[in-house]
Design an enzyme around this catalytic site. Sequence first.
Site, mmCIF file in Angstrom:
data_model
loop_
_atom_site.group_PDB
_atom_site.id
_atom_site.type_symbol
_atom_site.label_atom_id
_atom_site.label_comp_id
_atom_site.label_asym_id
_atom_site.label_seq_id
_atom_site.Cartn_x
_atom_site.Cartn_y
_atom_site.Cartn_z
ATOM 1 N N ARG A 35 0.830 -1.212 0.000
ATOM 2 C CA ARG A 35 0.000 0.000 0.000
ATOM 3 C C ARG A 35 0.868 1.266 0.000
ATOM 4 N NH1 ARG A 35 -0.261 4.581 2.830
ATOM 5 N NH2 ARG A 35 0.048 3.440 4.773
ATOM 6 N N ASP A 36 1.625 1.477 1.061
ATOM 7 C CA ASP A 36 2.392 2.726 1.183
ATOM 8 C C ASP A 36 3.485 2.770 0.121
ATOM 9 O OD1 ASP A 36 3.201 5.143 2.200
ATOM 10 O OD2 ASP A 36 3.561 4.436 4.229
ATOM 11 N N HIS A 40 5.452 4.328 12.689
ATOM 12 C CA HIS A 40 5.485 4.276 11.220
ATOM 13 C C HIS A 40 6.504 5.322 10.764
ATOM 14 C CE1 HIS A 40 3.144 3.902 7.282
ATOM 15 N NE2 HIS A 40 3.793 5.039 7.085
ATOM 16 N N HIS A 42 9.282 6.854 8.158
ATOM 17 C CA HIS A 42 9.908 6.893 6.833
ATOM 18 C C HIS A 42 11.391 7.186 7.078
ATOM 19 C CE1 HIS A 42 6.284 6.904 4.076
ATOM 20 N NE2 HIS A 42 5.761 6.842 5.289
ATOM 21 N N CYS A 55 4.699 9.184 0.446
ATOM 22 C CA CYS A 55 3.312 9.656 0.406
ATOM 23 C C CYS A 55 3.208 10.641 -0.741
ATOM 24 C CB CYS A 55 2.912 10.332 1.714
ATOM 25 S SG CYS A 55 1.255 11.054 1.660
#
Length: 312
Positions: free
Chosen positions: A15-16, A207, A209, A240
Amino acid sequence: MKLPAEVTIYEVGPRDGLQNEARNVPTADKIRFIDSLVASGIRSIEITSFVSPKWIPQLADAAEVARGVQRPPGVLMSALVPNRRGLDTALASGMKVVAVFLSASETHNKKNVNKTIAETLAAFDEVVPAARAANVQVRAYVSTVFGCPYEGDVDPQAAVDLVGKLRDMGVYQVSLGDTIGVANPAQTEDVIGRVLAKHPAEAIAVHFHDTQGTALANCLVSMQMGITTIDASAGGLGGCPYAPGASGNLATEDVVAMLHSMGVKTGIDLDKLTEASRTASTFVGHELPSKYLKAHLGKQARARRRAEKLGS
Ligand code: HMG
Ligand code: MG
């Protein structure tokens, strides 16, 4: 060093990761990727998003992906849903866990979902109770907790307040997002400390990055404070699309390798995981940033060259 005996890796690559790829990945490749991640021992995985295909065309095949993947018992599979329409499609596609998302900063929230934070929370009132009534678990993400690409510094109290509101709605876990990868370990200790003063550790995930290379250090601090769920993305795929500068997520191999070397269990077979990421790099058409993956591929190439020399 005080560490948990076991950590849940929440895989978000399909997904990400794939939401940010320039190349349109065929549905069959996505399904094979997800199946191979599950075969590596991953037990929590976000497979797609039921969002507007105008906003995220890369995941326009969400329903086909959700229907196409194998669903072995004991594997939690989630999908992002921004609104009631997304929830309805997710339910019709067989999803048993969904995830809602919003930001701790107004500008990122507006760019990402075209609503204010208050409007987004109001939209969740149409999603979370309906999901719970359908026996579907709801996770939530709070983005830009550690910094916003538009506003810069973000008040840590914003995340604390949002976690409270989301848990009051019936969300089982809130993942705190460093959307653009600017968090440092001292800031992580501060934010996690404030959140854990009010909420149990099992209700919180992290979460990160890895834009500036601090994601592993931030995970270590989080685990020492009691966090046992870490989001990560195979190969470090990701970003994102509505956060300029957001590079790949923390690579799953990198965090799993670090955990295993310290004796922390994940239940994941690192070789199988690395192979899944290697395949993903072929269908996205570029190298993936995972350091462990690069080292592993380098080792394989050297062994191949040695074998060829011996054979010649
Ligand atoms: P909007 O344009 O304000 O809303 O988008 P709308 O209601 O006018 O809808 C626009 C069009 O999309 C309409 O189609 C709707 O029917 C359709 P049209 O009439 O123009 O043909 N639509 C949908 N289609 C399919 N599924 C749906 C859906 N909803 C509307 N669920 C909206 C508002 C929220 C829909 C939009 O802004 C959106 O989809 N945003 C998603 C953005 C996104 O996915 N961002 C990335 C995920 S967040 C992230 O990566 C951060 C995270 O990883 C944590 C971290 O790192 O911090 C989670
Ligand atoms: Mg993310």
